[in-house]
Write a protein that holds these residues in place. Sequence first.
Motif, PDB file in Angstrom:
ATOM      1  N   ALA A 140       0.338  -6.362   0.500  1.00  0.00           N
ATOM      2  CA  ALA A 140       1.386  -6.083   1.778  1.00  0.00           C
ATOM      3  C   ALA A 140       2.330  -5.317   1.315  1.00  0.00           C
ATOM      4  O   ALA A 140       2.887  -4.533   1.818  1.00  0.00           O
ATOM      5  N   GLN A 141       2.826  -6.000   0.284  1.00  0.00           N
ATOM      6  CA  GLN A 141       4.215  -5.357  -0.301  1.00  0.00           C
ATOM      7  C   GLN A 141       3.880  -4.041  -0.992  1.00  0.00           C
ATOM      8  O   GLN A 141       4.901  -3.100  -0.729  1.00  0.00           O
ATOM      9  N   GLN A 142       2.885  -3.742  -1.658  1.00  0.00           N
ATOM     10  CA  GLN A 142       2.455  -2.498  -2.169  1.00  0.00           C
ATOM     11  C   GLN A 142       2.394  -1.280  -1.164  1.00  0.00           C
ATOM     12  O   GLN A 142       2.767  -0.257  -1.057  1.00  0.00           O
ATOM     13  N   HIS A 143       1.852  -1.955   0.238  1.00  0.00           N
ATOM     14  CA  HIS A 143       1.682  -1.031   1.346  1.00  0.00           C
ATOM     15  C   HIS A 143       2.993  -0.572   1.884  1.00  0.00           C
ATOM     16  O   HIS A 143       3.126   0.618   2.163  1.00  0.00           O
ATOM     17  N   ILE A 144       3.903  -1.385   1.957  1.00  0.00           N
ATOM     18  CA  ILE A 144       5.048  -1.011   2.600  1.00  0.00           C
ATOM     19  C   ILE A 144       5.841  -0.254   1.567  1.00  0.00           C
ATOM     20  O   ILE A 144       6.750   0.754   2.064  1.00  0.00           O
TER      21      ILE A 144
END
Length: 573
Positions: A140-144
Amino acid sequence: MVSLFSQSVFHGALSPPCLCCVKQKDQFDNLEKHTQWGIDVLEKYIKFVKERTEIELSYAKQLRNLSKKYQPKKNSKEEEEYRYTSTRAFLATLNEMNDYAGQHEVISENMTSLITGELTRYVQELKQERKSHFHDGRKAQQHIETCWKQLEASKRRFERDCKEADRAQQYFEKMDADINVTKADVEKARQQAQLRHQMAEDSKAEYSSTLQKFNSEQHDHYYTHIPSIFQKIQEMEERRIVRIGESMRTFAEVDRQVIPIIGKCLDEITKAAESVDHKNDSQLVIEAFKSGFEPPGDIEFEDFTQPMKRTVSESSLSNSRAEGKYEPKFGGKSKGKLWPFIKKNKGAGPEDFSNLPPEQRRKKLQQKVDELNKDIQKELDQRDALTKMKDVYIKNPQMGDAASVDHRLAELGQNIEKLRIEVQKFEGWLAEVEGRLPARSEQSRRQSGLYEAQHSPAVNSCAQDRESSPDGSYTEEQSQETEMKVPATDFDDEFDDEEPLPTIGTCKALYTFEGQNEGTISVAEGEMLYVIEEDKGDGWTRIRRNEDEEGYVPTSYVEVYLDKNAKGAMTYI
């Protein structure tokens, strides 16, 4: 709904996006360290419980070895000692300690299954769950972060296109105001300005769309995805805390469950201690060592002023010591009565236990009779079992040959007959001691005589001992000498002496005695006879009826009156 865990961790969720990502990454690192620390604590507790179980097992093993070490050895003298209440109480304590050790083994087993095994499996599951949650968080962190980079790129493109459109508009206006520029160049500058304005509008639309998309993703990220992940991590951590608390409670319950049984073991030890009876133990000692002899009589006064034969009372202590010396007057064969005041040489002793005091002899004979009866019962049980087996073989030949057990049945029959003859022999000696020797039938006499003839000198070792050494001194060496070297004619040689033994008193037969063994003489109740040799401690007195008839009779069967000139009067009953 955002969990308290995510609220506290991400209090700066409304900060600029780039700063938020940095803070989020830091919080993920902190949470990762904390959850790993929680797993380490759980594994440390598992190791602690495992070492506790090993200690319990070692303690139980040591208790069992201690109990086994002090258990009485089978078929040893220690087993006889456990008839006393104090030693029985000690044996009960050893048995209870064995059960006590078993409870510590139960503690170890329950802790291993309920705590160590369960927590070990739970730790593996916890590691997998933790790995999955942090993987989702990193994703999720990489996606944002990717959405943010796209927004930044769209924004820079829109900015660049706006600047290019402004420069193209300014160039067109400059060309349009210059009178020296051709109309074609002005038109070209106008078209270029329009193109740049269109590109700026397109970049603006793209930037606006990207921005809306990022805001939506950012909202979902900070208010949906990340809170959900943190909520799962929080629940995982809370389950770990609850699980270790439950394990600690189980740790105490495992101990508490065996407390009643351990208390029961201690109660049994207390009960065994209370069963110790000093009076009973003292009575057992009295029964075990009771001799049955009367205390020695008074020592007679010896008057040395008159020339007379100096003698001492037969029943005195000093006389029993003095008789151990060599006495040539009685043929030089008497070794004296060493019992009961002086120890005899160690050895197996005669078969009829005549070297023992009357009471001890009676107990030994009774014990021997009981043992022989048990052996007979065992042989009978084996014979009955083989007989049943033979009947089965006869009815069902396919199961076995009935003739195959005949040889064993014959052996058992012979063994039973031999044991019965032995029982009759020991019962006869027992009856002599108890003063109630029954008259045996002619058939039993013949059987006994046949067995004695086949098995001499072993069966007649007692009689042979008396023949070779009628003074009552029995040792293992004497018994072996008699069995191997002394012929049956020793009595004849002894009775054929040219000078017969002098009479030292008279006696009256209290009971009828049938002298069946060589060297003995039969007497009738009430018959008066002459005493030529006293009881030397073996339970036999030598008497004479006339010049041709003399022999031994049990001392308990006669009442002896010694000649005062020979020795002090003494009565044997």
